[in-house]
Motif scaffolding. Structure first.
Motif, mmCIF file in Angstrom:
data_model
loop_
_atom_site.group_PDB
_atom_site.id
_atom_site.type_symbol
_atom_site.label_atom_id
_atom_site.label_comp_id
_atom_site.label_asym_id
_atom_site.label_seq_id
_atom_site.Cartn_x
_atom_site.Cartn_y
_atom_site.Cartn_z
ATOM 1 N N GLU A 186 0.668 -1.014 0.248
ATOM 2 C CA GLU A 186 -0.375 0.037 0.066
ATOM 3 C C GLU A 186 0.944 1.318 -0.255
ATOM 4 N N PHE B 198 7.305 -3.761 -6.719
ATOM 5 C CA PHE B 198 5.871 -3.074 -8.102
ATOM 6 C C PHE B 198 5.627 -4.422 -8.564
ATOM 7 N N HIS C 82 3.522 -6.974 -6.326
ATOM 8 C CA HIS C 82 2.553 -6.231 -5.220
ATOM 9 C C HIS C 82 1.396 -5.877 -6.630
ATOM 10 N N LYS C 83 1.376 -6.080 -7.409
ATOM 11 C CA LYS C 83 1.307 -5.350 -9.139
ATOM 12 C C LYS C 83 0.785 -3.680 -8.176
ATOM 13 N N ALA C 84 1.797 -3.277 -7.756
ATOM 14 C CA ALA C 84 1.414 -1.655 -6.713
ATOM 15 C C ALA C 84 1.711 -0.724 -8.508
ATOM 16 N N ILE C 85 0.281 -0.270 -8.650
ATOM 17 C CA ILE C 85 0.772 0.893 -9.875
ATOM 18 C C ILE C 85 0.336 1.677 -8.950
ATOM 19 N N ILE C 86 0.622 2.728 -9.131
ATOM 20 C CA ILE C 86 0.610 4.365 -8.809
ATOM 21 C C ILE C 86 -0.830 4.842 -9.580
ATOM 22 N N SER C 87 -1.808 5.434 -8.930
ATOM 23 C CA SER C 87 -2.958 5.711 -9.832
ATOM 24 C C SER C 87 -2.822 7.754 -10.643
ATOM 25 N N ARG D 167 1.696 2.063 -3.472
ATOM 26 C CA ARG D 167 0.592 2.440 -4.175
ATOM 27 C C ARG D 167 0.561 4.002 -4.212
ATOM 28 N N ASP D 168 0.561 3.965 -3.139
ATOM 29 C CA ASP D 168 0.441 5.489 -2.683
ATOM 30 C C ASP D 168 1.582 6.464 -2.377
ATOM 31 N N ARG E 160 11.176 3.781 -7.194
ATOM 32 C CA ARG E 160 11.025 2.860 -8.577
ATOM 33 C C ARG E 160 11.497 1.690 -9.248
#
Length: 277
Positions: A204, A245, A248-253, A207-208, A238
């Motif tokens: 998280e 990334f 966790h499939k962390a995509i910055i919105s 992502r945030d 990054r």
């Protein structure tokens, strides 16, 4: 860390006994611990934006503070006694053999011990360019953020220090994101992210990331990064945590340059604030 009354600590120090010589009163927040002394320790006129402090330190003769770097500009002020300080440039960080990324604490410690034979164990280290200065009672030394420094107490010494930055919304951040301090600052920031890597909330945080970084910098350095500064810091993180990334499939919105203000994000926290090893 040991709990001991200030009076008993001073008695041991004055008696020059084993207890006194092996103890060190470090980083006592004056406004909280010694509020009656705060008026007697006015901030130097050069401090335009205080980060933390003043802190009081009482060290026995011969105390050796391991080489480290702090994320703030710093004034070391000697009230009584004397300290010898050795300073090194922040860049390149690798030549100072810092503790591995993810090590505890707010400061970055070097594994090099000055005065020992470091050639075999730390071949890249050199004392070339080192600045050595003796600070006496009534004197003050400026230690720039992320400059490595090793402090030796030459006699029983009472001192205070103040951590601070430049005035302005992100002027201090602009300074430490340039040579030679960028190398130290980027290592420091990645070290703290590594401290958080094994936590359940780390995906998280990624992502945030623009929000989490902004909140962290406001809290720790009292700086609100510009869009350009934030984009560079997001890119740094990054690159370091590319596998995380993906994992966790962390995509910055949204891009750092256009992200909206947001009140709450997963906090990046410093782990082991009391760690001085």
């Amino acid at each position: 860390i040991e709990r001991l009354s200030f009076g008993n600590y001073c008695k041991n120090l004055l008696k020059n006994n084993k207890k006194g010589n092996s103890s060190y009163m470090a980083a006592q927040n004056v406004p909280r611990v010694f509020p009656h002394l705060e008026r007697e320790l006015p901030l130097p006129k050069y401090v335009l934006k205080k980060h933390n402090g003043p802190y009081m330190w009482l060290a026995p003769k011969g105390h050796y503070e391991f080489m480290h770097m702090d994320p703030d500009d710093n004034f070391l002020i000697i009230l009584e006694g004397q300290k010898r300080v050795k300073l090194f440039s922040p860049s390149p960080v690798s030549r100072m053999y810092p503790n591995p990324l993810g090590s505890k604490g707010k400061t970055i410690q070097s594994r090099v011990i000055l005065g020992e034979n470091n050639e075999e164990k730390y071949p890249q280290f050199s004392e070339e360019g080192m600045i050595e200065v003796t600070v006496n009672a009534g004197e003050m030394l400026f230690i720039p953020a992320f400059f490595w420094h090793q402090v030796t107490t030459t006699t029983n010494t009472l001192s205070v220090n103040i951590f601070f930055g430049d005035d302005g919304e992100n002027d201090f951040l602009e300074k430490i994101m340039k040579f030679p301090q960028w190398d130290g600052f980027s290592y420091w920031l990645l070290n703290i992210l590594e401290q958080n890597r094994k936590l359940a909330i780390f995906p998280e945080i990624l992502r945030d990331l623009p929000f989490s970084l902004t909140q962290f910098l406001i809290k720790q350095l009292h700086e609100t990064p510009s869009a350009k500064q934030l984009e560079r810091l997001v890119a740094l993180v990054r690159e370091r945590f590319a596998e995380d990334f993906m994992k966790h499939k962390a995509i910055i919105s949204c891009p750092a340059s256009t992200f909206p203000k947001r009140k709450h994000a997963r906090q990046i926290k410093i782990r082991g604030l009391k760690w001085r090893g």
